[in-house]
Design a protein around this motif. Sequence first.
Motif, PDB file in Angstrom:
ATOM      1  N   MET A 197      75.384 -20.287  88.539  1.00 49.84           N
ATOM      2  CA  MET A 197      75.986 -20.359  87.029  1.00 49.84           C
ATOM      3  C   MET A 197      77.368 -19.974  87.013  1.00 49.84           C
ATOM      4  O   MET A 197      77.763 -19.310  87.467  1.00 49.84           O
ATOM      5  CB  MET A 197      75.085 -19.277  86.299  1.00 49.84           C
ATOM      6  CG  MET A 197      73.678 -19.202  86.264  1.00 49.84           C
ATOM      7  SD  MET A 197      72.534 -17.959  85.366  1.00 49.84           S
ATOM      8  CE  MET A 197      72.390 -16.851  86.414  1.00 49.84           C
ATOM      9  N   GLN A 198      77.975 -20.700  85.869  1.00 52.90           N
ATOM     10  CA  GLN A 198      79.287 -20.526  85.462  1.00 52.90           C
ATOM     11  C   GLN A 198      79.435 -19.261  84.710  1.00 52.90           C
ATOM     12  O   GLN A 198      78.724 -19.039  83.690  1.00 52.90           O
ATOM     13  CB  GLN A 198      79.582 -21.727  84.572  1.00 52.90           C
ATOM     14  CG  GLN A 198      79.911 -23.075  85.385  1.00 52.90           C
ATOM     15  CD  GLN A 198      80.666 -22.775  86.647  1.00 52.90           C
ATOM     16  OE1 GLN A 198      80.526 -22.440  87.574  1.00 52.90           O
ATOM     17  NE2 GLN A 198      82.090 -23.172  86.388  1.00 52.90           N
ATOM     18  N   ILE A 199      80.237 -18.389  84.908  1.00 54.69           N
ATOM     19  CA  ILE A 199      80.270 -17.093  84.374  1.00 54.69           C
ATOM     20  C   ILE A 199      80.376 -16.996  82.967  1.00 54.69           C
ATOM     21  O   ILE A 199      79.852 -16.569  82.073  1.00 54.69           O
ATOM     22  CB  ILE A 199      81.341 -16.213  85.063  1.00 54.69           C
ATOM     23  CG1 ILE A 199      81.136 -16.028  86.449  1.00 54.69           C
ATOM     24  CG2 ILE A 199      81.407 -14.825  84.207  1.00 54.69           C
ATOM     25  CD1 ILE A 199      79.741 -15.343  86.918  1.00 54.69           C
ATOM     26  N   ASP A 200      81.622 -17.937  82.494  1.00 50.86           N
ATOM     27  CA  ASP A 200      82.031 -17.957  81.245  1.00 50.86           C
ATOM     28  C   ASP A 200      81.035 -18.408  80.181  1.00 50.86           C
ATOM     29  O   ASP A 200      80.657 -17.979  79.334  1.00 50.86           O
ATOM     30  CB  ASP A 200      83.285 -19.050  81.084  1.00 50.86           C
ATOM     31  CG  ASP A 200      84.632 -18.366  81.753  1.00 50.86           C
ATOM     32  OD1 ASP A 200      84.755 -17.212  81.963  1.00 50.86           O
ATOM     33  OD2 ASP A 200      85.324 -19.175  82.036  1.00 50.86           O
ATOM     34  N   SER A 201      80.222 -19.645  80.925  1.00 50.62           N
ATOM     35  CA  SER A 201      79.237 -19.985  80.042  1.00 50.62           C
ATOM     36  C   SER A 201      77.973 -19.319  79.730  1.00 50.62           C
ATOM     37  O   SER A 201      77.398 -19.107  78.707  1.00 50.62           O
ATOM     38  CB  SER A 201      78.676 -21.305  80.728  1.00 50.62           C
ATOM     39  OG  SER A 201      77.652 -21.963  80.302  1.00 50.62           O
ATOM     40  N   VAL A 202      77.634 -18.303  80.921  1.00 48.85           N
ATOM     41  CA  VAL A 202      76.587 -17.299  80.765  1.00 48.85           C
ATOM     42  C   VAL A 202      76.792 -16.422  79.689  1.00 48.85           C
ATOM     43  O   VAL A 202      76.266 -16.121  78.880  1.00 48.85           O
ATOM     44  CB  VAL A 202      76.305 -16.597  82.151  1.00 48.85           C
ATOM     45  CG1 VAL A 202      75.476 -15.742  82.071  1.00 48.85           C
ATOM     46  CG2 VAL A 202      75.764 -17.816  83.144  1.00 48.85           C
ATOM     47  N   ILE A 203      78.062 -15.884  79.894  1.00 48.29           N
ATOM     48  CA  ILE A 203      78.613 -14.531  78.903  1.00 48.29           C
ATOM     49  C   ILE A 203      78.715 -15.458  77.468  1.00 48.29           C
ATOM     50  O   ILE A 203      78.205 -14.783  76.438  1.00 48.29           O
ATOM     51  CB  ILE A 203      80.024 -14.045  79.149  1.00 48.29           C
ATOM     52  CG1 ILE A 203      79.891 -13.554  80.320  1.00 48.29           C
ATOM     53  CG2 ILE A 203      80.635 -13.158  78.392  1.00 48.29           C
ATOM     54  CD1 ILE A 203      78.995 -12.453  80.618  1.00 48.29           C
ATOM     55  N   SER A 208      78.071  -9.957  84.187  1.00 52.84           N
ATOM     56  CA  SER A 208      79.034 -10.737  84.768  1.00 52.84           C
ATOM     57  C   SER A 208      78.910 -10.418  86.452  1.00 52.84           C
ATOM     58  O   SER A 208      78.981 -11.220  87.283  1.00 52.84           O
ATOM     59  CB  SER A 208      80.601 -10.736  84.635  1.00 52.84           C
ATOM     60  OG  SER A 208      80.832 -11.202  83.399  1.00 52.84           O
ATOM     61  N   SER A 209      78.965  -9.347  86.724  1.00 56.01           N
ATOM     62  CA  SER A 209      78.800  -8.875  88.043  1.00 56.01           C
ATOM     63  C   SER A 209      77.319  -9.113  88.644  1.00 56.01           C
ATOM     64  O   SER A 209      77.531  -9.642  89.846  1.00 56.01           O
ATOM     65  CB  SER A 209      78.863  -7.202  88.031  1.00 56.01           C
ATOM     66  OG  SER A 209      80.056  -6.562  87.852  1.00 56.01           O
ATOM     67  N   LEU A 210      76.525  -9.232  87.976  1.00 58.59           N
ATOM     68  CA  LEU A 210      75.222  -9.523  88.597  1.00 58.59           C
ATOM     69  C   LEU A 210      75.203 -11.220  88.682  1.00 58.59           C
ATOM     70  O   LEU A 210      74.634 -11.915  89.913  1.00 58.59           O
ATOM     71  CB  LEU A 210      73.957  -9.253  87.521  1.00 58.59           C
ATOM     72  CG  LEU A 210      73.287  -8.077  87.576  1.00 58.59           C
ATOM     73  CD1 LEU A 210      72.228  -7.612  86.579  1.00 58.59           C
ATOM     74  CD2 LEU A 210      72.575  -7.656  88.952  1.00 58.59           C
ATOM     75  N   TYR A 253      80.300  -2.604  92.319  1.00 62.02           N
ATOM     76  CA  TYR A 253      80.746  -3.835  92.153  1.00 62.02           C
ATOM     77  C   TYR A 253      81.863  -3.996  90.922  1.00 62.02           C
ATOM     78  O   TYR A 253      82.621  -4.767  91.028  1.00 62.02           O
ATOM     79  CB  TYR A 253      79.397  -4.830  92.092  1.00 62.02           C
ATOM     80  CG  TYR A 253      79.750  -6.177  92.426  1.00 62.02           C
ATOM     81  CD1 TYR A 253      79.464  -6.594  93.725  1.00 62.02           C
ATOM     82  CD2 TYR A 253      79.890  -7.212  91.402  1.00 62.02           C
ATOM     83  CE1 TYR A 253      79.798  -8.011  94.071  1.00 62.02           C
ATOM     84  CE2 TYR A 253      80.081  -8.535  91.934  1.00 62.02           C
ATOM     85  CZ  TYR A 253      80.027  -8.881  93.190  1.00 62.02           C
ATOM     86  OH  TYR A 253      80.081 -10.106  93.394  1.00 62.02           O
ATOM     87  N   CYS A 254      81.387  -3.488  89.827  1.00 63.11           N
ATOM     88  CA  CYS A 254      82.207  -3.199  88.594  1.00 63.11           C
ATOM     89  C   CYS A 254      83.462  -2.534  89.029  1.00 63.11           C
ATOM     90  O   CYS A 254      84.505  -3.077  88.353  1.00 63.11           O
ATOM     91  CB  CYS A 254      81.712  -2.683  87.541  1.00 63.11           C
ATOM     92  SG  CYS A 254      80.201  -3.305  86.834  1.00 63.11           S
ATOM     93  N   LYS A 255      83.508  -1.756  89.779  1.00 64.51           N
ATOM     94  CA  LYS A 255      84.868  -1.133  90.291  1.00 64.51           C
ATOM     95  C   LYS A 255      85.692  -2.212  90.945  1.00 64.51           C
ATOM     96  O   LYS A 255      87.174  -2.346  90.801  1.00 64.51           O
ATOM     97  CB  LYS A 255      84.531   0.285  90.947  1.00 64.51           C
ATOM     98  CG  LYS A 255      85.751   0.673  91.509  1.00 64.51           C
ATOM     99  CD  LYS A 255      86.238   1.809  90.437  1.00 64.51           C
ATOM    100  CE  LYS A 255      87.260   2.761  91.084  1.00 64.51           C
ATOM    101  NZ  LYS A 255      88.476   2.478  90.207  1.00 64.51           N
ATOM    102  N   GLN A 256      85.014  -2.865  91.870  1.00 73.59           N
ATOM    103  CA  GLN A 256      85.982  -3.957  92.743  1.00 73.59           C
ATOM    104  C   GLN A 256      86.265  -5.055  91.766  1.00 73.59           C
ATOM    105  O   GLN A 256      87.450  -5.367  91.929  1.00 73.59           O
ATOM    106  CB  GLN A 256      84.899  -4.596  93.556  1.00 73.59           C
ATOM    107  CG  GLN A 256      84.776  -3.622  94.820  1.00 73.59           C
ATOM    108  CD  GLN A 256      83.574  -4.212  95.892  1.00 73.59           C
ATOM    109  OE1 GLN A 256      82.913  -5.406  95.441  1.00 73.59           O
ATOM    110  NE2 GLN A 256      83.949  -3.698  97.059  1.00 73.59           N
ATOM    111  N   LEU A 257      85.549  -5.696  90.907  1.00 77.35           N
ATOM    112  CA  LEU A 257      85.518  -6.780  90.127  1.00 77.35           C
ATOM    113  C   LEU A 257      86.919  -6.511  88.995  1.00 77.35           C
ATOM    114  O   LEU A 257      87.616  -7.165  88.439  1.00 77.35           O
ATOM    115  CB  LEU A 257      84.515  -7.426  89.560  1.00 77.35           C
ATOM    116  CG  LEU A 257      83.604  -8.305  90.359  1.00 77.35           C
ATOM    117  CD1 LEU A 257      82.400  -8.856  89.563  1.00 77.35           C
ATOM    118  CD2 LEU A 257      84.360  -9.531  90.707  1.00 77.35           C
TER     119      LEU A 257
END
Length: 153
Positions: A2-8, A31-33, A48-52
């Motif tokens: 899935m494309q992140i921007d499209s999903v959000i 987004s992380s998921l 994961y959120c801390k890293q991203l």
Amino acid sequence: MMQIDSVIQHAEQHCKQRGVRLTTKRKQVLSSLVQSNKALSAYELTDYCKQLFDQSIPAMSVYRILDFLETEHLVHKLSLANKYVACAHICCSHSHGVPQFLICGKCSKVKEISIAASTINELKQNAEQAGFTLVSQQLEMNCLCEDCIQQAA
């Protein structure tokens, strides 16, 4: 994938139509998921959120966010693994069958597939004949993905 921007974007539209907000932290968890491409626990999502995003989101906040995202049908909780995965159909405008999850027991990769309602009805009838009532139609199957099978060979 899935494309992140499209999903959000689709998730924001979905939430707006339902009169709820997809806050920045909710977007980060979703987004992380999506980006992880596998099932993650709340604590793994915190890391994961801390890293991203270089943001610390306390585990309790992540749990509340996951509850919200699950209520809005944007993520699924996988009881077998006690982890969460982004819904594979966020960007779809049509309905799907009953979700079934194939979960790799080695690497936690998850594939969401749909099965026919008739299959669930048959399972429900079998359960009732055995003296049980089906509480959830979500099926989770413990599997090995192709990558992990290849590594083992």
